[in-house]
Design a protein around this motif. Sequence first.
Motif, mmCIF file in Angstrom:
data_model
loop_
_atom_site.group_PDB
_atom_site.id
_atom_site.type_symbol
_atom_site.label_atom_id
_atom_site.label_comp_id
_atom_site.label_asym_id
_atom_site.label_seq_id
_atom_site.Cartn_x
_atom_site.Cartn_y
_atom_site.Cartn_z
ATOM 1 N N PRO A 67 -43.611 -3.809 25.525
ATOM 2 C CA PRO A 67 -42.281 -3.218 25.705
ATOM 3 C C PRO A 67 -41.265 -4.306 26.075
ATOM 4 O O PRO A 67 -41.610 -5.308 26.704
ATOM 5 C CB PRO A 67 -42.464 -2.246 26.870
ATOM 6 N N VAL B 297 -39.010 -4.500 28.386
ATOM 7 C CA VAL B 297 -38.915 -4.811 29.813
ATOM 8 C C VAL B 297 -40.049 -5.726 30.266
ATOM 9 O O VAL B 297 -39.848 -6.629 31.080
ATOM 10 C CB VAL B 297 -38.860 -3.535 30.677
ATOM 11 N N CYS C 208 -40.223 3.786 39.540
ATOM 12 C CA CYS C 208 -40.178 4.582 38.303
ATOM 13 C C CYS C 208 -41.382 5.519 38.204
ATOM 14 O O CYS C 208 -41.246 6.678 37.810
ATOM 15 C CB CYS C 208 -40.113 3.674 37.085
ATOM 16 N N GLN D 47 -45.101 7.359 29.276
ATOM 17 C CA GLN D 47 -45.336 5.996 28.805
ATOM 18 C C GLN D 47 -45.655 5.907 27.326
ATOM 19 O O GLN D 47 -45.361 4.896 26.689
ATOM 20 C CB GLN D 47 -46.508 5.372 29.577
ATOM 21 N N ASP E 204 -40.324 6.658 27.055
ATOM 22 C CA ASP E 204 -39.102 6.513 27.838
ATOM 23 C C ASP E 204 -39.318 5.841 29.193
ATOM 24 O O ASP E 204 -38.373 5.287 29.757
ATOM 25 C CB ASP E 204 -38.457 7.884 28.063
ATOM 26 N N TYR F 47 -40.583 3.107 29.915
ATOM 27 C CA TYR F 47 -40.268 1.681 29.833
ATOM 28 C C TYR F 47 -38.761 1.432 29.748
ATOM 29 O O TYR F 47 -38.279 0.408 30.227
ATOM 30 C CB TYR F 47 -41.031 1.025 28.680
ATOM 31 N N ASP F 48 -38.011 2.371 29.164
ATOM 32 C CA ASP F 48 -36.549 2.264 29.180
ATOM 33 C C ASP F 48 -36.033 2.432 30.605
ATOM 34 O O ASP F 48 -35.142 1.707 31.054
ATOM 35 C CB ASP F 48 -35.912 3.306 28.255
ATOM 36 N N ASP F 49 -36.603 3.404 31.338
ATOM 37 C CA ASP F 49 -36.232 3.606 32.739
ATOM 38 C C ASP F 49 -36.588 2.381 33.579
ATOM 39 O O ASP F 49 -35.820 1.963 34.444
ATOM 40 C CB ASP F 49 -36.936 4.842 33.317
ATOM 41 N N LYS G 209 -36.830 -0.695 32.507
ATOM 42 C CA LYS G 209 -35.893 -1.773 32.139
ATOM 43 C C LYS G 209 -34.598 -1.641 32.941
ATOM 44 O O LYS G 209 -34.094 -2.620 33.499
ATOM 45 C CB LYS G 209 -35.600 -1.718 30.637
ATOM 46 N N THR G 210 -34.081 -0.429 33.039
ATOM 47 C CA THR G 210 -32.856 -0.179 33.799
ATOM 48 C C THR G 210 -33.068 -0.477 35.283
ATOM 49 O O THR G 210 -32.243 -1.139 35.915
ATOM 50 C CB THR G 210 -32.398 1.286 33.605
ATOM 51 N N LYS H 210 -33.494 -4.299 35.863
ATOM 52 C CA LYS H 210 -32.214 -4.988 35.698
ATOM 53 C C LYS H 210 -31.323 -4.733 36.912
ATOM 54 O O LYS H 210 -30.707 -5.660 37.446
ATOM 55 C CB LYS H 210 -31.519 -4.512 34.421
#
Length: 186
Positions: A64, A66, A97, A111, A119, A121-123, A125-126, A129
């Motif tokens: 992913p 992230v 998360c 996952q 999703d 991994y998108d969470d 990443k946010t 960051k």
Amino acid sequence: ENNKPRDMLIDRLKMLEQNAKSASFLAIVQSSGYGKTRTILEVAKARRVVYLLCSDIQGGLQLPAVVNTFVKVIKASVTTEFRERRAVTFLESVVNCANKYETAKGLFDAQFTKAKFGDFYDDLKTAFKLATTTPFSPIKNETDEASLKSSPPTPLVVVFDEALCLTEDKDEHNELQFTLRKYGRS
């Protein structure tokens, strides 16, 4: 279906959790093609597991974004202190998360979707960051205190698959293991 590897891993995880003197750290080492990843993903259906693929699997999953960012940050880190801070920040982001999901199934489904990462991994990443760009503040509000007191319903297992790519030499590998072990105790 042979569930013996999965059952053995679940038993070993239970033993680690019961031994407060031991760091919650377990290495699974074996040659390619022996089913390590498959076993971990089977365990993830029964236990709360966050799966972090650190290097593409030839002919299979790609890491992913992230995790790719995390790997690049660790590899580019010049000092031990910076590498350790980023590793802990990443693990805290993972835990935060994952704590949104109370069940193994909920976390697994977040996952993984059909043939790709989900999703979660998108969470992550946010969250990572935000954690690396927000200045540290020792002042906590009531929400922070409440979240610190809450605990997940069951222990969380964080898996770094293909993790040797995080280190270039033996000393760095031992250093990262120490960081992960130290964090696992807290």
